[in-house]
Design an enzyme around this catalytic site. Structure first.
Site, short mmCIF file in Angstrom:
data_model
loop_
_atom_site.label_atom_id
_atom_site.label_comp_id
_atom_site.label_asym_id
_atom_site.label_seq_id
_atom_site.Cartn_x
_atom_site.Cartn_y
_atom_site.Cartn_z
N ASP A 39 4.56 -0.56 5.11
CA ASP A 39 3.54 -1.04 4.16
C ASP A 39 3.91 -2.38 3.55
O ASP A 39 3.97 -2.54 2.33
CB ASP A 39 3.33 -0.01 3.03
CG ASP A 39 2.90 1.34 3.53
OD1 ASP A 39 2.18 1.40 4.52
OD2 ASP A 39 3.30 2.35 2.90
N GLU A 203 -6.93 4.47 4.95
CA GLU A 203 -6.15 4.07 3.78
C GLU A 203 -5.81 2.58 3.88
O GLU A 203 -6.35 1.86 4.73
CB GLU A 203 -4.86 4.90 3.69
CG GLU A 203 -4.01 4.88 4.94
CD GLU A 203 -2.97 5.98 4.96
OE1 GLU A 203 -2.96 6.84 4.07
OE2 GLU A 203 -2.15 5.99 5.90
#
Length: 310
Positions: A39, A203
């Site tokens: 991420d 997401e």
């Protein structure tokens, strides 16, 4: 639907140089140094490139003078903060931090939660600058609980063409949402707009403006199932920051639409956790030859006939 976020044990990571292994395309950068990540959020401040990342010891940090050679920095809030415990089981784990500079200060939104749990929070921290690193935590600015239609993780700060700041966020449940941000407090306020959803999982929203459109990038599928990971990056565009976001086929992203930008390759699979700065997109891919650790990828992002491409 549950959200299972994947973490790596950073103590065993060290530095990794893959050089030519990254040359998946003409616009993909050759990277060296501390390239294991998950991420990654990228931002160029002055002449220095910065990345913040998911970590189990606070907020992970990397830096580079050129965006190519990366050094692992000191974690932000590495000892953890007391309020995190009610959301992440009293650990030091932080997910998907999002870093920017706006209105003369560095700002960072980040998520604290536990695997598969909807009791989650998005926190906010500010600093004089990224380089100075004098971060001050402002606590939780959005929270979610069982029964809500969203999960308060994976934040992304974005400023629209009129100068109004917003925050997008969300993972699984009813998908991706967007809320206006107060320019003074930096806290989300007002209407919650639903932007995208997908039954396979969705997401990591990231929104940018280019030309006449806003572009919403998302990570879809399963991020962290080893060889069975199906993560990939998709996008749509809209003339309004609040949507609707349509893909190349005209399908609304709320209805599962999304044109695939990156689906990975033979060795490095399941790309996701994307962010963009200075015309470059950063994301992680899983290395199928190294225990499916997340590896940093950066590519120049172009727009052709109004659509993004590498």
């Amino acid at each position: 639907m549950n959200k299972f976020k994947h973490l790596k044990k950073w103590a065993a990571v060290g530095c990794l140089a893959l050089a030519s292994s990254f040359n998946a395309g003409a616009t993909t950068w050759t990277l060296t140094g501390a390239v294991v990540t998950h991420d990654p959020s990228i931002y160029k401040e002055g002449n220095t490139w910065w990345i913040t990342e998911t970590s189990d010891t606070g907020i992970g940090v990397k830096y580079s003078p050129d965006g190519r050679a990366w050094t692992q920095g000191v974690s932000i809030f590495g000892g953890g903060l007391s309020w995190w415990g009610q959301y992440n089981g009293n650990t030091k784990t932080v997910w998907a931090p999002d870093i920017h500079v706006w209105n003369g200060k560095a700002i960072m939104y980040y998520a604290v939660s536990s695997f598969g749990k909807q009791k989650s929070a998005i926190g906010l921290a500010t600093a004089t600058s990224i380089a100075k690193g004098d971060w001050s935590d402002k606590g939780a600015v959005i929270t979610s609980a069982p029964g809500d239609n969203f999960n308060a993780i994976d934040p992304n700060f974005v400023v629209d063409k009129s100068g109004q700041p917003w925050l997008s966020y969300g993972s699984f449940w009813d998908g991706i949402f967007l809320t206006r941000v107060d320019a003074n407090t930096l806290k989300p306020t007002g209407t919650k707009y639903r932007l995208a959803d997908d039954s396979t999982g969705i997401e990591n929203p990231f929104i940018i403006a280019n030309g006449s459109y806003y572009y919403l990038f998302v990570s879809k599928g399963s991020c962290c199932a080893g060889a069975n990971s199906t993560y990939h990056i998709s996008y749509g565009r809209s003339t309004s920051i609040t949507g609707p976001y349509l893909d190349k086929n005209g399908v609304n992203m709320i209805n599962g639409g999304g044109t695939v930008l990156d689906s990975g390759g033979a060795r490095f699979i399941a790309p996701g956790g994307e962010s963009i700065s200075n015309g470059a997109m950063v994301r992680h891919r899983l290395d199928s030859q190294n225990n499916y650790n997340g590896v940093l990828f950066i590519s120049d992002l172009f727009f052709t006939n109004g659509w993004p491409t590498f």
